[in-house]
Design a protein around this motif. Sequence first.
Motif, PDB file in Angstrom:
ATOM      1  N   ARG A 154       0.804  -1.226   0.000  1.00  0.00           N
ATOM      2  CA  ARG A 154       0.000   0.000   0.000  1.00  0.00           C
ATOM      3  C   ARG A 154       0.837   1.277   0.000  1.00  0.00           C
ATOM      4  O   ARG A 154       0.390   2.303  -0.487  1.00  0.00           O
ATOM      5  N   MET A 155       2.035   1.218   0.547  1.00  0.00           N
ATOM      6  CA  MET A 155       2.877   2.410   0.548  1.00  0.00           C
ATOM      7  C   MET A 155       3.341   2.794  -0.852  1.00  0.00           C
ATOM      8  O   MET A 155       3.869   3.888  -1.049  1.00  0.00           O
ATOM      9  N   GLY A 156       3.146   1.926  -1.823  1.00  0.00           N
ATOM     10  CA  GLY A 156       3.542   2.254  -3.189  1.00  0.00           C
ATOM     11  C   GLY A 156       2.495   1.934  -4.226  1.00  0.00           C
ATOM     12  O   GLY A 156       2.779   1.905  -5.419  1.00  0.00           O
ATOM     13  N   ARG A 157       1.261   1.716  -3.779  1.00  0.00           N
ATOM     14  CA  ARG A 157       0.255   1.185  -4.703  1.00  0.00           C
ATOM     15  C   ARG A 157      -0.231   2.199  -5.735  1.00  0.00           C
ATOM     16  O   ARG A 157      -0.435   1.846  -6.896  1.00  0.00           O
ATOM     17  N   ALA A 158      -0.432   3.439  -5.346  1.00  0.00           N
ATOM     18  CA  ALA A 158      -0.889   4.430  -6.328  1.00  0.00           C
ATOM     19  C   ALA A 158       0.166   4.661  -7.399  1.00  0.00           C
ATOM     20  O   ALA A 158      -0.157   4.809  -8.583  1.00  0.00           O
ATOM     21  N   THR A 159       1.439   4.665  -6.985  1.00  0.00           N
ATOM     22  CA  THR A 159       2.521   4.793  -7.959  1.00  0.00           C
ATOM     23  C   THR A 159       2.526   3.603  -8.905  1.00  0.00           C
ATOM     24  O   THR A 159       2.665   3.741 -10.120  1.00  0.00           O
ATOM     25  N   ALA A 160       2.364   2.400  -8.330  1.00  0.00           N
ATOM     26  CA  ALA A 160       2.353   1.183  -9.142  1.00  0.00           C
ATOM     27  C   ALA A 160       1.206   1.201 -10.141  1.00  0.00           C
ATOM     28  O   ALA A 160       1.386   0.872 -11.322  1.00  0.00           O
ATOM     29  N   PHE A 161       0.021   1.604  -9.685  1.00  0.00           N
ATOM     30  CA  PHE A 161      -1.108   1.651 -10.607  1.00  0.00           C
ATOM     31  C   PHE A 161      -0.979   2.812 -11.596  1.00  0.00           C
ATOM     32  O   PHE A 161      -1.546   2.767 -12.691  1.00  0.00           O
TER      33      PHE A 161
ATOM     34  N   TRP B 235      -7.307   6.922  -7.585  1.00  0.00           N
ATOM     35  CA  TRP B 235      -8.566   6.164  -7.559  1.00  0.00           C
ATOM     36  C   TRP B 235      -8.297   4.672  -7.657  1.00  0.00           C
ATOM     37  O   TRP B 235      -8.913   3.868  -6.937  1.00  0.00           O
ATOM     38  N   MET B 236      -7.400   4.263  -8.528  1.00  0.00           N
ATOM     39  CA  MET B 236      -7.110   2.839  -8.680  1.00  0.00           C
ATOM     40  C   MET B 236      -6.599   2.237  -7.377  1.00  0.00           C
ATOM     41  O   MET B 236      -6.996   1.133  -6.979  1.00  0.00           O
TER      42      MET B 236
ATOM     43  N   GLU C 148      -7.578  -1.034  -2.606  1.00  0.00           N
ATOM     44  CA  GLU C 148      -7.524  -1.145  -1.147  1.00  0.00           C
ATOM     45  C   GLU C 148      -8.905  -1.391  -0.547  1.00  0.00           C
ATOM     46  O   GLU C 148      -9.052  -2.177   0.394  1.00  0.00           O
ATOM     47  N   ASN C 149      -9.920  -0.733  -1.075  1.00  0.00           N
ATOM     48  CA  ASN C 149     -11.282  -0.959  -0.569  1.00  0.00           C
ATOM     49  C   ASN C 149     -11.733  -2.386  -0.835  1.00  0.00           C
ATOM     50  O   ASN C 149     -12.375  -3.024   0.012  1.00  0.00           O
TER      51      ASN C 149
END
Length: 443
Positions: free
Chosen positions: A138-145, A349-350, A355-356
């Motif tokens: 989660r600490m890098g998920r928005a970057t990954a997406f 958003w992704m 995460e949700n």
Amino acid sequence: MKVSYVRYLDSYPTGRRRAFLLTMAVLASLITSYEAAIAPVVPLLLEDLEMSLPTYGAISAAAAVAGAISGIIAGRMTDKVGRVKLLVPAMLITALLCFAMTLVTTPTELLVVRCVLSFVDGIAIACTAPLVRDFSPRMGRATAFGFWTWGPVGANFLSAAIAGATLNLFGNWHSQFVIMGVVSIVVSLVIAANIAELSPALKATIRQTELTAVGKATESREPRMSDLLRSRCIWAHVLGISSWLVIYITLLVFGQTMLVATFGVTPAEASQIMTVFWILDIVVLIVAGRLSDRTQLRKPFAAVGTGLGLVSLGVLIWLTGHPESTSTLGLMITGMLLGGSLALAYAPWMANFSENAEDIDPRLQGTAWGLFAFVTKIMAVVVLLVAPLVVASVGWYGWLIVSLVCLAAFGVAILFFEGPWRRSQLVGTAAGDAVLAPTASTD
């Protein structure tokens, strides 16, 4: 017998190994999206096949339905049988189908080839987002997406750039699918030789960082799709992104066509404009993702990006209503701002959606993204069928106003997503411990 190209990991990869596997997943997203790209040659197809825009819209809608069906089926299957087992053969088959596009001579043949291609490609696309989740804490998920989104966005950029550079050189639309097929086969083989996936036990784990797990699915209960469908939050995501996708799909499918029809540019010039159009989008996807990860906030970025997108789209609507006074530079600048605004909202958003869904059951990531793939294709059907009718009646100006209203609806849906609005709301959570501590690590 175990399939040789499928490699399972029994321990969570860290450092360069995780980054490499994430790169393979992102590259798979790019190539599967590129294999389905057709927008740069639509103006030439309409002329060569003596096909009207509504006919093309109907063909593309049928193909989108095929992709929607395969996407939601493959999304569920990727949780049950694995990501790589489906991804690799689907990528290679789709690459071969690109060559089949060069044999098309009638609208009926185009319908058959695009439906088959879309069905197989839908399977491949449904596998890529769960892979990105698997290799992104989660600490890098928005970057990954954000990088994952380089797939569909990067495919737009790549197809438009190649068309802009080679259409005049080769003089026909067939050349684009030959190039596409060659590139796709080579890249698909590279991915097949290097990709791996997590073991079922690791997929069931929620990770905050590479080294820290903050939750795990209850193994005594099987994951159920109904758990997702009972969530008001998930429905807010699904309906919200459906509305957001109207403008995105319009630009993806009809971007060049709209520019040619409204502003009188050539197909090659339209592709060059659309190439610039996506540049800021690609950059902002990563910047916004990185900032969202650093703050562990998702909804504020989605809200601000939507607001800026509404302003930028409003300017584009005005330009469309005044084509005689609109310069190519004005189109490029407006397009870049719109693309950047959409990207500011999309990458966070992704991460928020992932995460949700993960909070409901981390074993349902493939199912959740299969649902997303289904929604994406259904909205493509709606746009492909309805947009030509609206354009025939009131022009592109009127359709862009419809897109504006839909983008505003996404802004309303954000209110129903789960997650904090402010950093102070992170206190006492795993995300807060990672972000707010003076020595916080940002994987």
